[in-house]
Scaffold this motif. Structure first.
Motif, short mmCIF file in Angstrom:
data_model
loop_
_atom_site.label_atom_id
_atom_site.label_comp_id
_atom_site.label_asym_id
_atom_site.label_seq_id
_atom_site.Cartn_x
_atom_site.Cartn_y
_atom_site.Cartn_z
N ASN A 127 -7.81 4.81 -0.31
CA ASN A 127 -7.45 3.29 -0.57
C ASN A 127 -7.08 2.71 0.85
O ASN A 127 -7.23 1.31 1.04
CB ASN A 127 -6.64 3.49 -1.49
CG ASN A 127 -6.81 4.29 -2.91
OD1 ASN A 127 -6.62 5.47 -3.28
ND2 ASN A 127 -8.44 4.28 -3.24
N TYR A 133 -0.80 4.19 -1.79
CA TYR A 133 -1.87 5.00 -1.37
C TYR A 133 -2.75 5.48 -0.99
O TYR A 133 -1.58 6.57 -0.31
CB TYR A 133 -2.93 3.76 -0.74
CG TYR A 133 -2.89 1.94 -0.62
CD1 TYR A 133 -2.34 1.10 -2.55
CD2 TYR A 133 -3.75 1.19 -0.34
CE1 TYR A 133 -3.22 -0.26 -2.48
CE2 TYR A 133 -4.68 -0.05 -1.14
CZ TYR A 133 -3.72 -0.69 -1.90
OH TYR A 133 -4.52 -1.29 -2.29
N ILE A 148 1.26 -1.09 -0.25
CA ILE A 148 -0.33 -0.35 -0.05
C ILE A 148 0.87 1.12 -0.21
O ILE A 148 0.59 2.08 0.23
CB ILE A 148 -0.88 0.05 1.29
CG1 ILE A 148 -0.27 -0.02 2.55
CG2 ILE A 148 -1.99 -1.21 1.05
CD1 ILE A 148 -1.08 -0.04 3.64
#
Length: 241
Positions: free
Chosen positions: A72, A68, A65
């Protein structure tokens, strides 16, 4: 669950985080302690994408991630309770809570989650039609935590939850944090009250100048003379971190 490797972050041209690495396991309560300006809050914001000028690798539940955006990260299961609470003062308690479920589309599920929060925070149920700005400081902190829980996160970031609260309320907030953790929510806690934070945590990281200075179990850090002198208010320990 969460693994951060060599996190670096900048505010403009100024580097604030210098290669922080940390982990939070499933079901763990981990705390970041350190002085003001150490980089604790910046670390949280960088992980979830509030600070976009960052480098390093961030894995959550086996997923990368690192790039992100905040929405998100929230959808992935990480929710932040920000420093200063940041509730919506002109919205009612119930409206504030529903703002925390904006990613959910099923109205029935939202209603069920709302009732779960009212069971966890009975005072919020009493105040459900009251504007957020009229709540006490402790009630606003409960509202901020409850709003984050409306997204049903598996990992909760708490940024200075005791800040500005009367001493008698601080114990209540920490008892609530421990209760949430025992209910299965993993927690990464940033807190100025280092003694209280280490008192409920499984493990801790000491942050200074945007770096990890020490890490260990909460008990080991509580008993470390250097940590006692620098962060826990003890004056009879020698040396420094």
């Amino acid at each position: 669950m969460l693994r951060v490797e060599n996190l670096q972050a900048w505010y403009g041209h100024v580097q604030a985080i210098h290669g922080i690495s940390l982990e939070v396991g499933k079901g763990e309560l981990v705390t970041l302690i350190g002085s003001n300006g150490a980089g604790k809050s910046t670390t949280l914001k960088s992980i979830i994408g509030l600070i976009q000028k960052r480098e390093g690798v961030i894995f959550f539940d086996g997923r990368d991630i690192s790039r992100y955006m905040p929405a998100n990260s929230l959808a992935a299961g990480i929710a932040l309770v920000p420093e200063g609470r940041w509730i919506f003062p002109d919205l009612t308690v119930e409206e504030n809570l529903k703002m925390g479920s904006f990613l959910q589309k099923n109205g029935r599920e939202i209603a069920v989650t709302l009732e779960e929060q009212f069971e966890l925070f009975p005072i919020l149920k009493e105040r459900r039609k009251q504007k957020g700005g009229t709540l006490s400081g402790g009630e606003q902190q409960m509202l901020a935590i409850s709003r984050a829980l409306m997204s049903k996160p598996s990992l909760l970031f708490l940024d200075e939850p005791s800040l500005g609260l009367a001493p008698q309320l601080v114990q209540s907030i920490f008892s609530l944090i421990k209760k949430l953790n025992k209910a299965g929510v993993s927690i990464l806690l940033v807190e100025q009250n280092s003694t209280m934070a280490l008192g409920i945590a499984d493990r801790g990281y000491v942050i200074g100048s945007g770096k990890v200075l020490l890490t260990g179990t909460a008990r080991d850090l509580l008993n470390d003379p250097k940590v006692q002198q620098a962060y826990l208010g003890y004056n009879d320990a020698g040396g420094g971190i």
